[in-house]
Design an enzyme around this catalytic site. Structure first.
Site, mmCIF file in Angstrom:
data_model
loop_
_atom_site.group_PDB
_atom_site.id
_atom_site.type_symbol
_atom_site.label_atom_id
_atom_site.label_comp_id
_atom_site.label_asym_id
_atom_site.label_seq_id
_atom_site.Cartn_x
_atom_site.Cartn_y
_atom_site.Cartn_z
ATOM 1 C CG ASP A 180 39.604 45.758 35.327
ATOM 2 O OD1 ASP A 180 38.788 45.833 36.270
ATOM 3 O OD2 ASP A 180 39.468 44.960 34.385
ATOM 4 C CG ASP A 182 39.475 41.137 31.325
ATOM 5 O OD1 ASP A 182 39.315 40.866 32.527
ATOM 6 O OD2 ASP A 182 39.414 40.278 30.436
HETATM 7 N N1 LIG Z 1 38.161 42.439 34.424
HETATM 8 C C1 LIG Z 1 37.099 42.042 35.117
HETATM 9 N N2 LIG Z 1 36.512 40.846 34.840
HETATM 10 C C2 LIG Z 1 35.409 40.454 35.527
HETATM 11 N N3 LIG Z 1 34.856 41.146 36.520
HETATM 12 C C3 LIG Z 1 35.403 42.325 36.832
HETATM 13 N N4 LIG Z 1 35.073 43.242 37.754
HETATM 14 C C4 LIG Z 1 35.948 44.254 37.664
HETATM 15 N N5 LIG Z 1 36.863 44.023 36.689
HETATM 16 C C5 LIG Z 1 36.554 42.823 36.160
#
Ligand SMILES: Nc1ncnc2[nH]cnc12
Ligand SMILES: CSC[C@H]1O[C@H](OP(=O)(O)O)[C@H](O)[C@@H]1O
Length: 290
Positions: free
Chosen positions: A209, A211
């Site tokens: 992703d 974030d």
């Molecule tokens: N955006 C994110 N922040 C922290 N841990 C994660 N693991 C997968 N995506 C994450």
């Protein structure tokens, strides 16, 4: 000396396939119970040990993973190299969901996790300037490419405490001011403990992703992460399968990972605490018992 590969499986990677002579092995450690039993065996001639860091069924939260027990147990099992395969957010447009990143730096923002095997009674200071092993990175990058993944070489992983995801302000700060590329919740203190245990270590981040910073993507959401993980499970498993043909068996490690404790222990022999020394027998026996 033949190398033995330890795989720490993260979110979405709870088992590996194709091991010859496979068995589940329980390991006792002075640091408590590891996350799970270890799945051991060999893969095309390479001895391999697999541990799902969150336990099967995903029972351990990132802040409660028994990191010291996991690394101590890997050492007891003779592991020389640890490949940590972890689901992560990305702060870079070009490090897109589905891509892999071979991490070479960390920023540790975790709090309250025991982050060292050493302490009062046996004080040690190891270098974390170069926290991952370039030799192991070369093999993992080639293996992931062989498995069909897009792989970025080098990236800074910000380890946050969690379990909640970051706020938008934090996400922007880590990306714009701190220069982090990748975010996750588990690879610290794992990388520090592997260094103290003189085990070569590499984080292979699987981007799931963006974030919460990306204007064209919504805030990170667990459904998006799980969907990306499911779509990329084949790349993760293919990477593990390709490692035996790519990991070179050069000993000692040309980067010194396996000698990290050589000049690190400060406490004079006569002042060392026998109870702590007993706990350190696996991770630091090489230098303490010399
Ligand atoms: N955006 C994110 N922040 C922290 N841990 C994660 N693991 C997968 N995506 C994450
Ligand atoms: C499933 S989203 C958050 C979770 O995923 C990552 O775990 P891991 O590093 O073990 O793959 C992240 O660090 C969080 O623990």
């Amino acid at each position: 000396m033949a190398r033995k590969l330890g795989i720490l499986g993260g979110s979405g990677l709870y088992e590996i396939e194709g091991l010859q002579g496979a068995a589940w092995t329980e390991v006792e450690t002075p640091w408590g119970k590891p996350s799970d039993a270890f799945f051991t065996g060999s893969l095309n001639g390479l001895d391999l040990v697999f541990l799902p860091r969150h336990g099967s069924g995903h029972v351990h939260a990132p802040g409660d993973v028994p990191y010291r027990a996991n690394i101590d147990a890997m050492k007891r099992l003779g592991v020389t190299d640890i490949l940590s395969i972890s689901a992560c957010g990305s702060f870079r447009e070009e490090m897109a969901p589905g891509d892999f990143v071979a991490i070479d730096q960390f920023i540790d923002r975790t709090v309250g996790r025991p982050s060292s095997f050493f302490g009062s009674g046996c004080v040690a200071h190891v270098s974390m300037a170069h926290p991952t092993c370039p030799r192991l990175a070369r093999a993992a990058v080639a293996a992931a490419r062989e498995a069909g993944a897009t792989v970025h070489e080098g990236g800074t992983y910000l380890a946050m405490e969690g379990p909640q995801f970051s706020s938008l302000a934090e996400s922007r700060m880590y990306r714009e001011s701190w220069g982090a590329d990748i975010i996750g919740m588990t690879n610290m203190p794992e990388a520090k403990l592997a260094r103290e245990a003189e085990i070569c270590f590499l984080t292979l981040a699987m981007v799931t992703d963006y974030d919460s910073w990306h204007p064209d993507h919504g805030s990170v959401d667990i459904r998006e992460i799980l969907a990306t993980l499911a779509a990329n499970a084949g790349h993760a498993k293919g990477t593990v399968a390709a490692m035996p043909g790519l990991l070179d068996h050069e000993t000692p490690c040309p980067h010194g990972c396996d000698r990290a404790l050589e000049h690190a222990i400060m406490t004079k022999p006569a002042a060392r605490d026998p109870a702590l020394l007993a706990k350190l027998s696996a991770v630091a026996g090489r230098v303490l018992e010399a």
